[in-house]
Write a protein that holds these residues in place. Structure first.
Motif, mmCIF file in Angstrom:
data_model
loop_
_atom_site.group_PDB
_atom_site.id
_atom_site.type_symbol
_atom_site.label_atom_id
_atom_site.label_comp_id
_atom_site.label_asym_id
_atom_site.label_seq_id
_atom_site.Cartn_x
_atom_site.Cartn_y
_atom_site.Cartn_z
ATOM 1 N N ILE A 1 0.835 -1.213 0.000
ATOM 2 C CA ILE A 1 0.000 0.000 0.000
ATOM 3 C C ILE A 1 0.866 1.258 0.000
ATOM 4 O O ILE A 1 0.544 2.258 -0.645
ATOM 5 C CB ILE A 1 -1.017 -0.009 1.176
ATOM 6 C CG1 ILE A 1 -2.159 0.979 0.910
ATOM 7 C CG2 ILE A 1 -0.390 0.318 2.511
ATOM 8 C CD1 ILE A 1 -3.062 0.584 -0.196
ATOM 9 N N ALA A 2 2.016 1.195 0.704
ATOM 10 C CA ALA A 2 2.910 2.353 0.708
ATOM 11 C C ALA A 2 3.414 2.597 -0.712
ATOM 12 O O ALA A 2 3.497 3.741 -1.177
ATOM 13 C CB ALA A 2 4.062 2.125 1.668
ATOM 14 N N GLY A 3 3.712 1.507 -1.420
ATOM 15 C CA GLY A 3 4.150 1.628 -2.808
ATOM 16 C C GLY A 3 3.085 2.272 -3.675
ATOM 17 O O GLY A 3 3.359 3.184 -4.458
ATOM 18 N N GLU A 4 1.847 1.796 -3.519
ATOM 19 C CA GLU A 4 0.738 2.355 -4.304
ATOM 20 C C GLU A 4 0.578 3.847 -4.024
ATOM 21 O O GLU A 4 0.233 4.625 -4.898
ATOM 22 C CB GLU A 4 -0.573 1.640 -3.965
ATOM 23 C CG GLU A 4 -0.678 0.214 -4.472
ATOM 24 C CD GLU A 4 -0.951 0.151 -5.967
ATOM 25 O OE1 GLU A 4 -1.531 1.115 -6.504
ATOM 26 O OE2 GLU A 4 -0.559 -0.857 -6.602
ATOM 27 N N ALA A 5 0.783 4.234 -2.756
ATOM 28 C CA ALA A 5 0.549 5.631 -2.375
ATOM 29 C C ALA A 5 1.775 6.496 -2.640
ATOM 30 O O ALA A 5 1.695 7.724 -2.609
ATOM 31 C CB ALA A 5 0.172 5.700 -0.901
ATOM 32 N N GLY A 6 2.909 5.839 -2.863
ATOM 33 C CA GLY A 6 4.129 6.602 -3.064
ATOM 34 C C GLY A 6 4.625 7.273 -1.787
ATOM 35 O O GLY A 6 5.154 8.384 -1.830
ATOM 36 N N VAL A 7 4.426 6.631 -0.654
ATOM 37 C CA VAL A 7 4.960 7.178 0.599
ATOM 38 C C VAL A 7 5.762 6.084 1.305
ATOM 39 O O VAL A 7 5.714 4.919 0.924
ATOM 40 C CB VAL A 7 3.841 7.653 1.561
ATOM 41 C CG1 VAL A 7 3.012 8.751 0.939
ATOM 42 C CG2 VAL A 7 2.947 6.483 1.975
ATOM 43 N N LYS A 8 6.484 6.494 2.330
ATOM 44 C CA LYS A 8 7.241 5.512 3.115
ATOM 45 C C LYS A 8 6.554 5.343 4.456
ATOM 46 O O LYS A 8 6.149 6.329 5.074
ATOM 47 C CB LYS A 8 8.656 6.029 3.345
ATOM 48 C CG LYS A 8 9.643 5.578 2.314
ATOM 49 C CD LYS A 8 11.011 5.334 2.997
ATOM 50 C CE LYS A 8 11.995 4.690 2.065
ATOM 51 N NZ LYS A 8 12.835 5.680 1.375
ATOM 52 N N TYR A 9 6.444 4.081 4.930
ATOM 53 C CA TYR A 9 5.876 3.862 6.253
ATOM 54 C C TYR A 9 6.935 4.200 7.296
ATOM 55 O O TYR A 9 8.098 3.839 7.153
ATOM 56 C CB TYR A 9 5.436 2.399 6.404
ATOM 57 C CG TYR A 9 4.813 2.101 7.752
ATOM 58 C CD1 TYR A 9 3.580 2.662 8.092
ATOM 59 C CD2 TYR A 9 5.443 1.281 8.683
ATOM 60 C CE1 TYR A 9 3.006 2.404 9.328
ATOM 61 C CE2 TYR A 9 4.872 1.023 9.909
ATOM 62 C CZ TYR A 9 3.651 1.584 10.239
ATOM 63 O OH TYR A 9 3.083 1.340 11.464
#
Ligand code: ATP
Ligand code: MG
Length: 877
Positions: free
Chosen positions: A265-273
């Protein structure tokens, strides 16, 4: 240690100690009015604790899918905000049913945690129940004494009723408990604040991992505690929390149970957890909720507007909303996680893997719908904002916040957030009172007061004899009264009953209970776990009498036709559409059968025909029923019977076969002796229920015959109307074509007629004070014709001021048309004029300054219209 290994070690540890592995029960419950979702491992054993049922084992172990989002155990608001509460989680548990008690439970728990898993002893704390005066309960000295054999006494803490007395719900089995907590903080932190001060204090790294419940009591509806017939052990350990402890993490989400989902999901959103609190929370909410949603759908509960389906819908919306607000997703994203999840659980919970396509389709469709709703809500918020700007206000009214919440699914915090971004605030108190008002309304509607059972026969078990008999000599085990807002219902449990309790889609039986002195009507029969509950019109005057229980046999026959036909339909669907067809829901009543199944497109008319042919052929074959009452579950599966997801099966099952090559099903319902009894099968509708789920409704027996007769009657009367043509379709086609031709002809005539009317009207134009005026009554075929005529007149006559009072098929209409130049020079306004004139025909209208129309109800007013119109033109002179 990987999560999978942690789970299997738990199970094998207890298997080695004589425990039987029992698969997880479905997460969504079917026959339990006190509980919507499984909230603990013990739920499926409730009747064993209460003594309502028996099993052939006294020790069990399993991993149960639990969901805590409603009722007594509701963690929803915490989830994602904290790092150790989930909506759906796995609960590892071991059970003793009247077998071992505190000693072994404590000893084995300690051995497993410290020796098998190797958790450090000096990081563990345990709690024991301190007692409670108001309940008359004492300090649990026994548990304390067993614990101190293993753990330093400074690590044994007292716990109060809230933490150390476990109850499933408002009523039911309960007892004192002992919890095991772990301190996962760093050594420095431990040195500064001792762990025992943080136990049961909501610290994210000092958490409860295992609860050992010592089942001793049954909580009654009036609040009393009654001793259970025997003492039991019920333990529950959070699988995800255990993984955190064993993998040396500080959050459940950092374990391999969640990292694959987070990466995706982080990849899909383009953010880092792990970078920003706000996005971290959103990610946790999403990876948590996708589990709850997927498992619920796999269990056969689709998001919907009521009951369990509604809870699932709300969970899904919470996830979408977090993704939308904090991760900027404005198109569906949740469904993309289904594959990751299904891969993860393959081999243990296979229901996800085998239904991937269905689950992700359902989620995607639901997401799409909610994103649209969110959009509409945002538009509504825009309107509210504009209104406030106009009024020079900055507070959104509570009523409006509630409307956004109730109609658009906007949670208050989202509205508040958007408000803040726009320099506005919300009236939270106003919202709360609107919310409270609604709650009170629905409470008043749903209120029901359940009395306790009055027990007559304490040692009897319920026996269902309805597969073989339609009547039985019965005695009452217990009965009670339930007061609802609008009515009172009475419930009776019998020791022996031919009445089928609603389950597996088949409705409950109706009938009568007769004693020497009275007759009670049975209005419905329901299943409550293993109890069969008869709903009657009154209570017996002598509850200890013997009753003759007699079902409505006619109605039961109709139900049987529909149930057996449902099995034949299921088989035919798989034959015609393919083996991907799986039952997703079923209703078998006396009037109709309804069957929901997975299939990804419309069932075409030719396929419907084929299915009907197959089912009716099987009916004519008169296949004998082969009913096996007690088949070991594995044997049943090897016979080809399919277990349904979301159903709970025991070790022994009933198998219903109509020709082993054709239809073999696990089923508890009632069936015809041979398929010929069904008589006739007719599909009456095919429709969509959700993405990937279709519904077929059909009639059988006399009802199907009646239906066919009705259809035939209708056909006959149509034929008669057309004077019995040889070929009906051809006759109707010809009729339609003729109509088309006639319509065209009429249109031509109308055009000609209006041309004529126009020429006549032009002759009536009179000049008054330099204005060409025309006031006339006309008869025209349509409003459009009136408009067309008005515009043509304006184009063809200079400086025109025309008012036409039209009779259109007996209804009055007025048209006012004024040359643009006149509008300007004389300040005339057609809209105003038509509104004034329309009063005469009891109507209204409007338009632009140069052209306006009005319609009305009173045709007799047209003369008055003409009169007033003439007064206007007279004023031009
Ligand atoms: P807590 O006080 O942490 O909410 P609880 O007292 O509600 O826990 P129990 O009802 O005793 O927990 O459930 C048994 C075990 O299940 C707990 O020890 C814990 O490990 C786990 N557990 C309970 N609730 C959750 C949850 N929402 N998510 C994950 N695990 C949970
Ligand atoms: Mg809790």
């Amino acid at each position: 240690m990987q999560a999978k290994e942690i789970r299997s070690k738990f199970i094998s540890f207890f298997e080695e100690k004589g425990h039987k592995y029992v698969p997880s029960a479905p997460m969504v419950l079917k026959n339990d009015p006190t509980l919507m979702f499984t909230n603990a491992g013990m739920n499926q054993f409730k009747d064993l604790f209460l003594g309502n049922a028996t099993a052939d084992y006294t020790r069990a172990v399993n991993s149960q899918k639990c969901l805590r989002v409603s009722g007594k155990h509701n963690d929803l608001e915490e989830v994602g905000i904290d790092t150790y509460h989930h909506t759906m989680f796995e609960m590892l548990g071991n059970w003793s049913f009247g077998d071992y008690f505190k000693k072994e439970a404590i000893q084995w728990a300690w051995q497993l945690l410290t020796e098998v898993y190797g958790l450090p002893k000096d990081k563990l704390y345990v709690t024991v129940f301190e007692g409670d005066e108001s309940e008359g309960l004492k300090f649990d000295q026994e548990a304390y004494d067993f614990w101190k054999e293993f753990i330093d006494e400074s690590r044994i803490l007292n716990g109060n009723k809230k933490d150390n007395f476990w109850e499933m719900g408002e009523t039911g089995p309960c007892g004192p408990c002992s919890e095991i907590h772990i301190d996962l903080r760093s050594d420095e932190e431990i040195a500064s604040v001792p762990g025992k001060d943080l136990v049961n204090n909501d610290h994210p790294q000092v958490v409860e991992i295992w609860n050992l419940v010592f089942m001793q009591f049954d909580r009654k509806a009036d609040g009393r505690l009654e001793n259970l017939p025997a003492q039991h052990i019920d333990t529950g350990m959070g699988f995800e929390r255990l993984a955190m402890a064993l993998q040396g993490k500080k959050s459940n989400y950092d374990t391999d149970v969640f990292t694959p989902l987070i990466d995706k999901i982080a990849g899909e959103a383009g953010v880092k957890y792990g970078e920003k609190e706000e996005t971290d929370i959103a990610i946790r909410v999403i990876v948590d909720h996708i589990r709850a949603i997927s498992f619920a759908i796999a269990d056969g509960t689709l998001p919907s507007n009521n009951k369990a389906g509604y809870v699932i819908r709300r969970i899904l919306r919470r996830a979408v909303r977090y993704g939308y607000t904090f991760l900027n997703f404005d198109s569906p994203f949740l469904y993309k996680l289904v594959d990751v999840l299904a891969d993860q659980y393959k081999g243990f919970f296979d229901e996800l893997d085998s239904q991937r396509e269905l689950i992700s389709k359902v989620i995607k469709e639901e997401e799409t719908g909610f994103l649209r709703t969110l959009d509409n809500g945002l538009k509504r918020l825009e309107q509210i904002k504009d209104k406030l700007a106009f009024q020079n206000e900055t507070i959104i009214e509570g009523r409006e916040v509630f409307e956004l919440y109730d109609t658009y699914g906007f949670p208050v915090d989202l509205t508040a957030l958007i408000a803040r971004e726009n320099g506005l605030t919300i009236d939270e108190a106003g919202f709360n009172s609107a919310m409270a008002e609604q709650k009170n309304r629905s409470k008043a509607d749903a209120a029901s007061e359940k009395g306790d059972w009055t027990e007559i026969l304490t040692d009897s078990k319920v026996e269902f004899v309805g597969y073989d008999q339609e009547t039985a000599e019965s005695r009452i085990i217990k009965y009670r009264e339930i007061k609802e807002a609008k009515r009172t219902v009475y419930q009776i449990v019998l020791d022996k009953t031919p009445f089928y309790g609603e389950s597996g889609g088949q409705v409950g039986d109706t009938g009568v209970l007769k004693s020497d002195s009275e007759t009670l009507k049975v209005l419905d029969t329901q299943k409550e776990n293993d109890l069969i509950v008869h709903f009657t019109d009154k209570l017996p005057s002598d509850p200890s009498a013997t009753f003759k229980a007699e079902i409505n046999s006619n109605r039961r026959s109709l139900i049987k036709f529909n149930h057996s036909a449902t099995h034949l339909l299921h088989a035919a669907l798989r034959e015609v559409l393919g083996n991907h067809v799986q039952q997703k829901g079923s209703l078998v009543s006396d009037s109709i059968l309804r069957f929901d199944f997975s299939h990804f497109s419309k069932v075409e008319p030719e396929q419907i025909e084929k299915i009907e042919q197959i089912v009716n052929a099987r009916i004519r074959e008169n296949i004998q029923l082969d009913e096996k009452r007690s088949v070991p579950i594995d044997e049943a599966k090897s016979l080809g019977a399919m277990a349904l997801f979301g159903e709970k099966y025991g070790d022994f099952v009933r198998v219903i076969t109509f020709n082993p090559k054709y239809s073999v099903e696990l089923c508890g319902g009632t069936h015809v002796g041979a398929t010929g009894n069904i008589g006739l099968f007719k599909i009456v509708s095919e429709s969509a229920v959700a993405a990937g789920v279709r519904r077929i409704e059909a009639f059988t027996g006399p009802k199907a015959f009646e239906y066919v007769q009705e259809q035939e009657k209708e056909l006959k009367s149509v034929k008669e109307l057309l004077k019995n043509p040889k070929d009906l379709t051809k006759a109707i086609t010809a009729l339609m074509e003729e109509q088309k031709k006639l319509t065209k002809e009429i249109e031509g005539l109308h055009a000609k007629q209006s041309g004529q009317v126009k020429d006549d009207l032009k002759k009536e134009v009179a000049e008054v004070g330099g204005v060409n005026t025309l006031i006339q009554k006309v008869v025209l075929p349509s409003g459009d014709a009136l408009k067309k005529l008005s515009f043509e007149l304006k184009n063809e006559v200079n400086n025109l001021f025309a008012i036409l009072a039209a009779d259109i098929d007996g209804k009055p209409q007025i048209s006012v048309i004024i040359d643009e130049a006149l509008v300007k020079d004389k300040g005339l306004n057609a809209g105003q004029i038509v509104r004034d004139l329309a009063k005469n025909i009891k109507g209204g209208g409007g338009g632009q300054p140069f052209f306006a129309t009005a319609g009305g109800k009173d045709i007799s007013g047209l003369d008055k219209v003409v009169e007033e119109a003439q007064e206007i033109t007279a004023s031009f002179a």
